[in-house]
Design a protein around this motif. Structure first.
Motif, mmCIF file in Angstrom:
data_model
loop_
_atom_site.group_PDB
_atom_site.id
_atom_site.type_symbol
_atom_site.label_atom_id
_atom_site.label_comp_id
_atom_site.label_asym_id
_atom_site.label_seq_id
_atom_site.Cartn_x
_atom_site.Cartn_y
_atom_site.Cartn_z
ATOM 1 N N GLU A 82 43.161 34.078 21.788
ATOM 2 C CA GLU A 82 42.489 35.184 22.477
ATOM 3 C C GLU A 82 41.698 34.679 23.682
ATOM 4 O O GLU A 82 41.734 35.279 24.758
ATOM 5 C CB GLU A 82 41.554 35.900 21.502
ATOM 6 C CG GLU A 82 42.299 36.705 20.429
ATOM 7 C CD GLU A 82 41.344 37.367 19.449
ATOM 8 O OE1 GLU A 82 40.137 37.086 19.543
ATOM 9 O OE2 GLU A 82 41.822 38.153 18.600
ATOM 10 N N GLU A 83 40.986 33.546 23.513
ATOM 11 C CA GLU A 83 40.239 32.975 24.629
ATOM 12 C C GLU A 83 41.188 32.533 25.743
ATOM 13 O O GLU A 83 40.902 32.720 26.927
ATOM 14 C CB GLU A 83 39.412 31.780 24.142
ATOM 15 C CG GLU A 83 38.263 32.170 23.219
ATOM 16 C CD GLU A 83 37.526 30.962 22.694
ATOM 17 O OE1 GLU A 83 37.931 29.825 23.027
ATOM 18 O OE2 GLU A 83 36.541 31.140 21.942
ATOM 19 N N PHE A 84 42.313 31.941 25.353
ATOM 20 C CA PHE A 84 43.300 31.508 26.344
ATOM 21 C C PHE A 84 43.858 32.696 27.116
ATOM 22 O O PHE A 84 43.993 32.648 28.352
ATOM 23 C CB PHE A 84 44.428 30.757 25.622
ATOM 24 C CG PHE A 84 45.482 30.213 26.545
ATOM 25 C CD1 PHE A 84 45.215 29.138 27.366
ATOM 26 C CD2 PHE A 84 46.744 30.800 26.592
ATOM 27 C CE1 PHE A 84 46.186 28.645 28.221
ATOM 28 C CE2 PHE A 84 47.714 30.318 27.443
ATOM 29 C CZ PHE A 84 47.436 29.225 28.259
ATOM 30 N N ASN A 85 44.159 33.768 26.390
ATOM 31 C CA ASN A 85 44.664 34.977 27.052
ATOM 32 C C ASN A 85 43.619 35.575 27.983
ATOM 33 O O ASN A 85 43.933 36.041 29.087
ATOM 34 C CB ASN A 85 45.097 36.006 26.005
ATOM 35 C CG ASN A 85 46.348 35.606 25.258
ATOM 36 O OD1 ASN A 85 47.173 34.854 25.793
ATOM 37 N ND2 ASN A 85 46.507 36.067 24.033
ATOM 38 N N GLN A 86 42.361 35.567 27.544
ATOM 39 C CA GLN A 86 41.288 36.074 28.393
ATOM 40 C C GLN A 86 41.143 35.231 29.651
ATOM 41 O O GLN A 86 40.935 35.765 30.746
ATOM 42 C CB GLN A 86 39.972 36.090 27.608
ATOM 43 C CG GLN A 86 39.924 37.140 26.509
ATOM 44 C CD GLN A 86 38.639 37.069 25.698
ATOM 45 O OE1 GLN A 86 37.799 36.192 25.910
ATOM 46 N NE2 GLN A 86 38.479 37.987 24.751
ATOM 47 N N THR A 87 41.267 33.899 29.480
ATOM 48 C CA THR A 87 41.189 33.013 30.648
ATOM 49 C C THR A 87 42.324 33.285 31.622
ATOM 50 O O THR A 87 42.124 33.337 32.843
ATOM 51 C CB THR A 87 41.232 31.541 30.195
ATOM 52 O OG1 THR A 87 40.147 31.286 29.298
ATOM 53 C CG2 THR A 87 41.126 30.603 31.384
ATOM 54 N N ILE A 88 43.532 33.470 31.081
ATOM 55 C CA ILE A 88 44.688 33.768 31.939
ATOM 56 C C ILE A 88 44.472 35.080 32.676
ATOM 57 O O ILE A 88 44.713 35.176 33.894
ATOM 58 C CB ILE A 88 45.976 33.823 31.093
ATOM 59 C CG1 ILE A 88 46.344 32.425 30.575
ATOM 60 C CG2 ILE A 88 47.132 34.397 31.912
ATOM 61 C CD1 ILE A 88 47.551 32.402 29.682
ATOM 62 N N ASN A 89 43.994 36.089 31.969
ATOM 63 C CA ASN A 89 43.748 37.386 32.606
ATOM 64 C C ASN A 89 42.680 37.274 33.689
ATOM 65 O O ASN A 89 42.802 37.868 34.768
ATOM 66 C CB ASN A 89 43.315 38.417 31.558
ATOM 67 C CG ASN A 89 44.422 38.757 30.575
ATOM 68 O OD1 ASN A 89 45.604 38.657 30.912
ATOM 69 N ND2 ASN A 89 44.064 39.151 29.367
ATOM 70 N N GLU A 94 41.294 36.862 39.462
ATOM 71 C CA GLU A 94 40.770 36.107 40.603
ATOM 72 C C GLU A 94 41.864 35.862 41.641
ATOM 73 O O GLU A 94 41.602 35.913 42.847
ATOM 74 C CB GLU A 94 40.198 34.772 40.121
ATOM 75 C CG GLU A 94 38.923 34.916 39.297
ATOM 76 C CD GLU A 94 38.387 33.586 38.832
ATOM 77 O OE1 GLU A 94 38.968 32.548 39.219
ATOM 78 O OE2 GLU A 94 37.389 33.567 38.100
ATOM 79 N N LYS A 95 43.084 35.596 41.161
ATOM 80 C CA LYS A 95 44.200 35.388 42.077
ATOM 81 C C LYS A 95 44.459 36.639 42.907
ATOM 82 O O LYS A 95 44.623 36.565 44.133
ATOM 83 C CB LYS A 95 45.449 35.012 41.281
ATOM 84 C CG LYS A 95 46.711 34.910 42.140
ATOM 85 C CD LYS A 95 47.931 34.699 41.266
ATOM 86 C CE LYS A 95 49.208 34.745 42.113
ATOM 87 N NZ LYS A 95 50.413 34.635 41.271
ATOM 88 N N HIS A 96 44.478 37.781 42.246
ATOM 89 C CA HIS A 96 44.703 39.041 42.963
ATOM 90 C C HIS A 96 43.576 39.307 43.962
ATOM 91 O O HIS A 96 43.825 39.755 45.087
ATOM 92 C CB HIS A 96 44.801 40.189 41.963
ATOM 93 C CG HIS A 96 46.016 40.124 41.094
ATOM 94 N ND1 HIS A 96 46.074 40.679 39.826
ATOM 95 C CD2 HIS A 96 47.222 39.534 41.291
ATOM 96 C CE1 HIS A 96 47.247 40.459 39.293
ATOM 97 N NE2 HIS A 96 47.974 39.755 40.148
ATOM 98 N N GLN A 97 42.337 38.970 43.537
ATOM 99 C CA GLN A 97 41.205 39.172 44.435
ATOM 100 C C GLN A 97 41.312 38.270 45.658
ATOM 101 O O GLN A 97 41.059 38.708 46.798
ATOM 102 C CB GLN A 97 39.897 38.884 43.681
ATOM 103 C CG GLN A 97 38.638 39.148 44.487
ATOM 104 C CD GLN A 97 38.481 40.606 44.852
ATOM 105 O OE1 GLN A 97 38.836 41.486 44.082
ATOM 106 N NE2 GLN A 97 37.966 40.879 46.038
#
Length: 244
Positions: A82-89, A94-97
């Motif tokens: 879950e933490e890994f998925n949250q980090t990816i999201n 940030e990438k989109h921003q």
């Protein structure tokens, strides 16, 4: 069947299978021996059951520990995922921003470049409205270059602003005469319209009247764009910048 029943059966069989007369003392010994054996069997059974209970208890404890460890491991793994998925999201956000910021900055860059180009064109148009300049096609002295301009309804160029200095400099790629000199009085620079010099764009160390014979002013393209004036002999042969 309890131990007393076993004892009675054994005792009965012993009485039935006895041949001949038995003494009372011998019967008591056998009875004691059977009781002793029965007690030993009871102890062995009790110890065996105890060992089995201990083994079962140990097995249950180990199984409980294993299940608990596996449950904790799965919980930890789930939390990690879950933490890994949250980090990816978060990284994707940030990438989109950053992509949006880059697009915005790139758009602003294009707008600024377009604005600069537009202002440059407007400046050139405004300068063209204020004056029309052209260069002579012959190498002549300062006086002959001025006459060349006059014959065409113009005169050597007068430069009285930084904008005009930069504009005239952008047209030249060689040393050219401009309409400035101190031929009438040394050190008193005047334009061809007899106005006094107010702002000069001299190269470092100029004017120096080297040899006492430098009274006419040239624009030297080899120096900086802004500060490019130099005094030299009026008899030198150069092209002139004419202005209508």
């Amino acid at each position: 069947m309890d131990i007393e029943s076993i004892y009675e059966n054994v005792k009965c069989r012993a009485v039935k299978n006895t041949t001949g007369p038995q003494t009372q003392g011998h019967g008591k010994d056998e009875e004691k021996d059977l009781k002793h054996r029965g007690s030993r069997c009871l102890v062995l059974m009790t110890v065996s059951l105890g060992l089995i209970c201990v083994v079962l208890l140990v097995f249950i404890i180990l199984q409980h520990i294993t299940i608990t460890a596996e449950r904790d491991l799965m919980k930890s793994y789930k939390n990690t995922v879950e933490e890994f998925n949250q980090t990816i999201n978060s990284l994707q956000d940030e990438k989109h921003q950053l992509q949006n910021n880059f697009s915005s900055l790139n758009q602003k860059k294009l707008e600024l470049e377009s604005r600069v180009t537009s202002l440059s064109e407007e400046l050139k148009k405004e300068a063209s409205k204020q004056c029309w300049v052209f260069m002579s096609n012959e190498l002549k002295s300062w006086s002959d270059s001025r006459q060349y301009c006059r014959d065409r309804g113009a005169d050597l160029v007068i430069i009285n602003s930084e904008e005009k200095q930069r504009l005239i400099s952008s047209f030249t790629a060689e040393r050219v005469w401009i309409g400035l000199s101190d031929t009438e009085q040394e050190g008193n620079m005047k334009w061809v319209d007899n106005s006094t010099l107010k702002q000069g764009f001299w190269f470092k160390g100029e004017p120096n009247d080297y040899g006492g014979n430098e009274d006419c002013i040239e624009m030297n393209y080899e120096t900086e764009t802004l500060n490019s004036w130099n005094d030299c002999s009026c008899s030198d042969k150069k092209k002139g910048i004419c202005e209508k």
